[in-house]
Scaffold this active site. Structure first.
Site, PDB file in Angstrom:
ATOM      1  N   ASP A 538     -27.874  21.039  36.128  1.00  0.00           N
ATOM      2  CA  ASP A 538     -28.876  19.985  36.009  1.00  0.00           C
ATOM      3  C   ASP A 538     -29.054  19.609  34.549  1.00  0.00           C
ATOM      4  O   ASP A 538     -28.637  20.334  33.637  1.00  0.00           O
ATOM      5  CB  ASP A 538     -30.203  20.443  36.625  1.00  0.00           C
ATOM      6  CG  ASP A 538     -30.720  21.744  36.009  1.00  0.00           C
ATOM      7  OD1 ASP A 538     -31.188  21.715  34.863  1.00  0.00           O
ATOM      8  OD2 ASP A 538     -30.654  22.790  36.693  1.00  0.00           O
ATOM      9  N   GLU A 618       6.057  30.814  32.912  1.00  0.00           N
ATOM     10  CA  GLU A 618       4.670  30.388  33.113  1.00  0.00           C
ATOM     11  C   GLU A 618       3.919  30.327  31.783  1.00  0.00           C
ATOM     12  O   GLU A 618       3.108  29.418  31.552  1.00  0.00           O
ATOM     13  CB  GLU A 618       3.973  31.349  34.076  1.00  0.00           C
ATOM     14  CG  GLU A 618       4.452  31.226  35.511  1.00  0.00           C
ATOM     15  CD  GLU A 618       3.903  32.316  36.406  1.00  0.00           C
ATOM     16  OE1 GLU A 618       3.679  32.036  37.603  1.00  0.00           O
ATOM     17  OE2 GLU A 618       3.704  33.458  35.929  1.00  0.00           O
TER      18      GLU A 618
END
Length: 738
Positions: A538, A618
């Site tokens: 929020d 990776e």
């Protein structure tokens, strides 16, 4: 000028770049809402209609005029007990148990700059960026003064609203008495006409902020949280939109609550087809006593209007939060790429494994390592140790300062996880101070994650935990803090409170006090908010923590949808988003490293996996991803964000970052569905310079801005599931021969 007052019509008009907001003091002293929307000329009081409406009462002042009723007139701050039977913004109760309030206009004040709120987060702005309007209302019989606060920020099209309530203490008989606030909503929007949809964002832990759009129907439609936090279940931001409104056209209105506790938002269509929207504090377990002379500050609501659809509405909120809510060193700065130890090790780590993770982080170009839960007290699982903020030096193989020194020596910054609001029963803190936790006397408490909530409505509790946390942060060069909060609040009882109806609100004030002191003492520390991921996402938290962990669900495909819903109210710079392990720990889904990275580049970007287990191939992919992120980071964080698809309804999730000068654009796409003999998906870009040509940096293809806007570009049809694409287009210089 942002605010004007017409003395003749007694009309206040608030002006932003694209919108106008107008209200009027009428002949009886009531403050009526006239208009909010696209800029228009003149006084809008002609929209008010007066008829004799059955069962809609009339104020005594109106005498025999049965056409005047608060039950039908649009109001700025409707209160219970004045003849309006629709949902109120204010409910007052006196000590005798009588409900009701009759607020009339008293005066106003206009000033430069933006008002602040004592103990609460609020939009901030300089004197040249904003103006403040204060309208004073009063109930003379009860000695109640209500000040309506309006902050007007013209450039980002923002209006803020808050309420200050003062008990002058005279009472109905001139005797000072306590009043009780039973409901306080910070903002109300009344529309006398219009046919709207209500857009809200529902969810659950690990699947927050799902988009929901439903027609506004007769009756009340409500969202909210009773959990003591803004919650995973509903976000404290809601939208009213014309039924025909799209991302690019139509009228829409947003209300965003700058508060991190329980809230209530409601939309009501009344018997006369008028629409009222209110947003404010959760009314359940709220009964706030206001003694004579005391003042109550309601949290703020951010309002914004767009006549150009939902994308513009969101961009207004993004600008407001980035520039006028978030503060400090990291407000505008690109955040460091980090790796978090949680999904890499959970509780199973020691100082050596943390150092090993840091070595691999340095090798691939990661800038910050975060040591998550498990470094303190007896904390080897989530059943014990919360509240005992003492470094477990046996586990770390030395002091915290020594560990930080080793990691910094590798060229990697250090961050740490904390959960200050919580306590385990199996902890020294709880054994010493059991009354510091929320428990109801004589009743066994409700556990969640086997932990209880500390009573942050008590200053001595906040002070004690604050002291412990500072003792940790002073031990070394800590540059990042992840502030977590892993349960909802229940068993609300404070041993120090005479009235339990004030505890939940005072708890949030205690939280904000802690965070304000922490950010003031450690201005160079980046604090990331978290509550099981997105359980407290929020604008209130963003005032103290410029980013929030978006969700505990790091699955790339779910995250496309979670981040889509989040984007309606919050900027990308506020969204904590990481590349995690595969198969994903929350869903078991397999996605490529590229897809995970493209999804995470709609946020602050980082990694949530064990780097030590990556193959060399990776690791090289991670190095390239980090290079790409740094290349695009300014554009991602500060560019204009556009949603290009709805991933709840379409086969692709697509979004765009556009430079302020429209000179470059980054388009990210994740394919969400795969079928045999796949049809082609087209993505239409937004906001480009339609008279310019744009070159694809990778393919070398050149497109006109108008073509990309009107027709879009086709996405490849390739074998494979959950494929992702990142397209970077740069505007060609005028006269370039392509």
């Amino acid at each position: 000028m942002g605010i004007t007052f017409d003395e003749k019509n007694k009309t206040f008009t608030l002006h932003t770049k694209s919108a106008m907001y107008q209200m009027q003091v009428d002949k009886y002293g009531f403050l009526l809402h006239l208009y909010y929307g696209k800029k228009v000329q003149g006084c809008m009081d002609y929209l008010l209609t007066y008829y004799d409406r059955g069962f809609s009462g009339n104020p005594y002042d109106a005498g025999n005029d049965r056409t005047y009723s608060m039950d039908a007139l649009p109001q700025e701050f409707p209160c219970a007990g004045n003849g309006d039977y629709r949902t109120p913004a204010l409910i007052l109760k006196n000590r005798a148990g009588t409900y009701g309030c009759d607020l009339r206009y008293k005066g106003y004040q206009i000033s430069k700059g933006k008002y602040g709120l004592k103990g609460l987060p609020a939009v901030y702005a300089g004197e040249d960026e904003a103006e403040t309007l204060k309208i004073e209302l009063e109930d003379q019989n009860q000695g109640i003064a209500v000040t309506l606060l309006y902050g007007v920020l013209p450039e980002p099209d923002i209006i803020t609203r808050s309420v200050v309530i003062c008990n002058h203490g005279c009472g109905e008989n001139g005797v000072p008495e306590t009043i009780f606030l039973e409901k306080v909503q910070s903002a109300c929007l009344d529309f006398v006409t219009g046919n709207y949809d209500f857009i809200s964002f529902y969810g659950r832990h690990a699947m927050e902020r799902n988009f929901q759009r439903v027609p506004v129907a007769h009756g009340s439609q409500m969202i909210g949280s009773r959990r003591g936090t803004s919650s995973h279940q509903y976000n404290p931001m809601m939208i009213l939109a014309d039924k025909e409104a799209t991302e690019d056209s139509g009228n829409c209105y947003a209300m965003s609550f700058v508060y991190s506790g329980g809230f209530q938002g409601e939309v009501e269509k009344d018997q006369y087809n008028q629409t009222r929207a209110v947003l404010g504090l959760q009314g359940e377990q709220f009964s706030y006593p206001l003694e004579p002379g005391e003042v109550f500050y309601a949290p703020e609501v951010i309002l914004t209007y767009s006549g150009s659809g939902l994308n513009r509405l969101s961009q207004n909120l993004h600008t407001c939060i980035r520039k006028h809510i978030c503060r400090g060193k990291y407000r505008d700065a690109v955040r460091p790429v980090l790796v978090n130890s949680w999904e890499a090790a959970y509780f199973d780590f020691n100082g050596d494994t943390i150092c090993e993770l840091a070595k691999h982080a340095a090798d691939v170009g990661i800038e910050l390592l975060v040591m998550d839960d498990g470094w303190f007290g007896s904390r080897d699982d989530d059943n014990r140790g919360l509240g005992d903020w003492k470094v477990n030096e046996d586990k770390l193989g030395g002091t915290l300062g020594e560990l930080i020194g080793k990691i910094n020596a590798l060229g990697v910054k250090f961050g740490i996880w904390i959960e200050p609001e919580m306590v385990n029963e199996d902890s020294e803190l709880y054994r010493t101070h059991p009354d510091w936790a929320f428990t109801i006397p004589g009743r066994k408490p409700q556990r969640s994650r086997n932990q209880l909530v500390l009573d942050f409505s008590r200053k001595e509790v906040v002070d004690a935990v604050y002291g412990q946390i500072c003792g940790i942060l002073d031990q070394g060069n800590i540059e990042y803090v992840k502030w977590d909060m892993n349960r909802s609040i229940a068993d609300v009882y404070s041993a120090a409170a005479e009235n339990q109806g004030k505890v939940m609100y005072d708890y949030i004030l205690g939280l904000y006090d802690f965070l304000e002191r922490l950010s003031t003492r450690y201005p160079d520390i980046l604090i990331e908010g978290c509550s099981g991921g997105g359980g407290r996402f929020d604008a209130g938290m963003l005032y103290y923590t410029p980013q929030i962990w978006c969700s505990d669900n790091t699955d790339a495909i779910d995250r496309v949808r979670i981040q889509y819903g989040t984007s309606f109210g919050y900027p990308v710079s506020a969204v904590g988003s990481h590349v995690s392990a595969c198969p994903n720990h929350q869903t078991g889904r397999h996605t490529s490293m590229k897809t995970r990275a493209v999804t995470a580049m709609a946020g602050t970007f980082g990694y949530e996996l064990d780097l030590c287990r990556l193959t060399e191939t990776e690791k090289e992919e991670v190095r390239e991803q980090i290079k790409d992120y740094h290349k695009y980071a300014e554009l991602i964080q500060n560019g204009t964000y556009y949603r290009l698809s709805n991933p709840f309804e379409e086969e692709a999730g697509a979004w765009e970052f556009l430079a302020e000068d429209k000179g470059e654009v980054l388009v990210n796409v994740v394919m969400l569905a795969k079928h045999g003999n796949m049809t082609v998906n087209y993505v239409r870009l937004r906001g480009l310079d339609e008279g310019a040509m744009y070159k694809d940096e990778n393919s070398g293809a050149v497109y006109s801005g108008s073509a990309l806007t009107e027709a879009g570009m086709p996405l490849p049809v390739e074998l494979g599931e959950y494929l992702a694409y990142q397209i970077h287009l740069v505007r060609e210089e005028a006269g370039h021969d392509s």
